[in-house]
Motif scaffolding. Structure first.
Motif, mmCIF file in Angstrom:
data_model
loop_
_atom_site.group_PDB
_atom_site.id
_atom_site.type_symbol
_atom_site.label_atom_id
_atom_site.label_comp_id
_atom_site.label_asym_id
_atom_site.label_seq_id
_atom_site.Cartn_x
_atom_site.Cartn_y
_atom_site.Cartn_z
ATOM 1 N N ASP A 44 0.837 -1.208 0.000
ATOM 2 C CA ASP A 44 0.000 0.000 0.000
ATOM 3 C C ASP A 44 0.870 1.256 0.000
ATOM 4 O O ASP A 44 0.516 2.262 0.606
ATOM 5 C CB ASP A 44 -0.946 0.001 1.210
ATOM 6 N N PHE A 45 1.982 1.165 -0.689
ATOM 7 C CA PHE A 45 2.862 2.327 -0.848
ATOM 8 C C PHE A 45 2.528 3.037 -2.157
ATOM 9 O O PHE A 45 2.604 2.439 -3.230
ATOM 10 C CB PHE A 45 4.336 1.889 -0.888
ATOM 11 N N ASN A 46 2.166 4.323 -2.069
ATOM 12 C CA ASN A 46 2.035 5.155 -3.254
ATOM 13 C C ASN A 46 3.316 5.977 -3.349
ATOM 14 O O ASN A 46 3.505 6.932 -2.599
ATOM 15 C CB ASN A 46 0.816 6.072 -3.148
ATOM 16 N N THR A 47 4.188 5.586 -4.254
ATOM 17 C CA THR A 47 5.505 6.219 -4.346
ATOM 18 C C THR A 47 5.628 7.116 -5.576
ATOM 19 O O THR A 47 6.726 7.445 -6.011
ATOM 20 C CB THR A 47 6.607 5.145 -4.386
ATOM 21 N N SER A 48 4.496 7.538 -6.098
ATOM 22 C CA SER A 48 4.520 8.299 -7.355
ATOM 23 C C SER A 48 5.269 9.620 -7.247
ATOM 24 O O SER A 48 5.771 10.136 -8.247
ATOM 25 C CB SER A 48 3.096 8.540 -7.854
ATOM 26 N N ASN A 49 5.340 10.198 -6.051
ATOM 27 C CA ASN A 49 6.035 11.472 -5.869
ATOM 28 C C ASN A 49 7.349 11.334 -5.107
ATOM 29 O O ASN A 49 7.992 12.345 -4.788
ATOM 30 C CB ASN A 49 5.130 12.469 -5.138
ATOM 31 N N VAL A 50 7.753 10.108 -4.835
ATOM 32 C CA VAL A 50 9.001 9.881 -4.108
ATOM 33 C C VAL A 50 10.185 10.145 -5.035
ATOM 34 O O VAL A 50 10.256 9.624 -6.143
ATOM 35 C CB VAL A 50 9.063 8.441 -3.562
ATOM 36 N N THR A 51 11.126 10.954 -4.548
ATOM 37 C CA THR A 51 12.335 11.244 -5.314
ATOM 38 C C THR A 51 13.571 10.586 -4.715
ATOM 39 O O THR A 51 14.587 10.450 -5.399
ATOM 40 C CB THR A 51 12.583 12.766 -5.395
ATOM 41 N N VAL A 52 13.501 10.179 -3.444
ATOM 42 C CA VAL A 52 14.681 9.645 -2.758
ATOM 43 C C VAL A 52 14.389 8.272 -2.160
ATOM 44 O O VAL A 52 13.481 8.112 -1.342
ATOM 45 C CB VAL A 52 15.144 10.602 -1.635
ATOM 46 N N LEU A 53 15.184 7.272 -2.588
ATOM 47 C CA LEU A 53 15.127 5.935 -1.991
ATOM 48 C C LEU A 53 16.470 5.585 -1.354
ATOM 49 O O LEU A 53 16.729 4.423 -1.045
ATOM 50 C CB LEU A 53 14.771 4.895 -3.053
ATOM 51 N N TYR A 54 17.281 6.572 -1.140
ATOM 52 C CA TYR A 54 18.621 6.384 -0.587
ATOM 53 C C TYR A 54 18.558 5.606 0.733
ATOM 54 O O TYR A 54 17.873 5.989 1.675
ATOM 55 C CB TYR A 54 19.254 7.751 -0.339
ATOM 56 N N GLY A 55 19.272 4.481 0.790
ATOM 57 C CA GLY A 55 19.425 3.727 2.029
ATOM 58 C C GLY A 55 18.145 3.166 2.610
ATOM 59 O O GLY A 55 18.111 2.834 3.806
#
Length: 359
Positions: A87-98
């Motif tokens: 249930d993650f909406n990651t459409s606006n996520v810019t950073v997945l660092y670490g």
């Protein structure tokens, strides 16, 4: 509404939310395992379990489009064994660092629901996830990603990694990307665009079981740092380099390990000559090819040989068995094929590429 449900080995394990976020907690103890439910009427804009070493499982977590960064979300959650992130909406996520950095007890991850079209950095994302055995990232959109350094560093039990959709046209840093992925036997990186990469030191360092790798279409003209790219990748036998320029072939081939006497097959449309670098033979092929069927599935220890007496190819199996094929034209054979079973009594047909270069 429920925003999170997870288990922990201690009481009071709570994530960090954005300042002022209001929520309620329901915690129950079941034989020393704490089941935690969090409720809120509003959506958070940031949430992380950074350093929560008592976190055991994540059964539910709701991430909405309000979230733009998942940086270090589960950093050092060393006892986390599973996480339901559907249930993650990651459409606006810019950073997945670490994001999963040092999640050393995670054995599997399903990230098929992730929308990564806005992400710019994936560096350290799976750093030292040392119990992950497989990872399918074929749904990842990496068109805006610039940094993948240390992304799979220390994923030492990883045997399957699908990066078939990776678009790396904006990536400049691939340093230590696969360092110590010591159980990977093959990597298909032919979708990688390396034209902007400047750093790839130790990219495949200590990939000690890596047998074959496809780096076709790579362009390393802007690469400055290639220190220890293939150090301790001593089982590397097959390298696919179709459509690589001569500079790239020379740059990478001179970095190959030489501690074992292995032939490395380099596929190059620009040359038809056999060359030798650092005591390793590179056999180049021209591009014109056709599909033909061999009556066997090859293992890495099998040989395909031309038999002058029968004027056809024979397959010499590692166990001493010799099998005659129906191939009567004397072409060089491209052995860069996934090996799925060994020679034996059960003969199976597969298609492999025969490059039309007269011997």
């Amino acid at each position: 509404m429920l925003i999170a449900k997870y288990t922990a080995s201690a009481s009071g394990v709570l994530p960090t939310f954005n300042n002022g976020y209001q929520y309620t907690v329901n915690e129950t103890n079941s034989n020393g395992i704490y089941i935690v439910e969090l409720y809120s009427d509003t959506d958070f804009t940031s949430c992380n379990f950074n350093g929560k070493t008592n976190l055991l499982t994540v059964e539910y977590l709701k991430v909405t489009s309000n979230v733009t960064s998942l940086r270090n979300m589960f950093y050092n959650c060393m006892n986390l064994t599973s996480a339901n992130l559907s249930d993650f909406n990651t459409s606006n996520v810019t950073v997945l660092y670490g994001m999963f950095n040092r999640c050393s007890n995670l054995t599997s991850l399903d990230l098929s629901s992730f929308n990564t079209s806005s992400v710019t950095t994936m560096a350290y994302m799976f750093y030292n996830c040392s119990n992950l055995t497989s990872l399918d990232l074929s749904n990842f959109n990496t068109s805006d990603v610039t940094n993948v350094a240390y992304m799979f560093h220390g994923c030492s039990k990883l045997t399957s990694l699908n990066l078939s959709s990776f678009n790396t046209s904006k990536v400049s840093n691939m340093s230590y990307m696969f360092y110590n992925c010591s159980n990977l036997t093959s990597l298909d990186l032919s979708s990688f665009n390396t034209s902007r990469v400047s750093n790839m030191p130790s990219m495949f360092n200590n990939c000690s079981q890596l047998i074959q790798i496809d780096v076709s279409n790579w362009n390393t003209s802007n690469v400055i740092n290639t220190d220890n790219v293939f150090t301790w990748a001593n089982n590397l036998i097959h390298i696919g380099m179709v459509y690589c320029d001569l500079d790239t072939i020379n740059k990478l081939s001179n970095l190959l390990p030489t501690t074992k006497a292995k032939q490395v097959y380099v596929h190059d449309v620009s040359s038809s000559e056999c060359t030798e670098v650092n005591n390793i033979t590179f056999i180049d092929y021209i591009s014109d090819s056709e599909s033909i069927t061999l009556p066997i599935i090859l293992s890495p220890n099998d040989e395909v040989l031309w038999d002058d007496s029968s004027q056809r190819y024979i397959i010499k199996c590692f166990n001493g068995t010799t099998i005659q094929t129906d191939i009567t034209s004397k072409f060089k054979i491209d052995l860069y094929t996934p090996y799925t079973m060994i020679c034996g009594d059960n003969v199976t047909s597969i298609s492999v590429n025969i490059n039309r270069k007269e011997m």
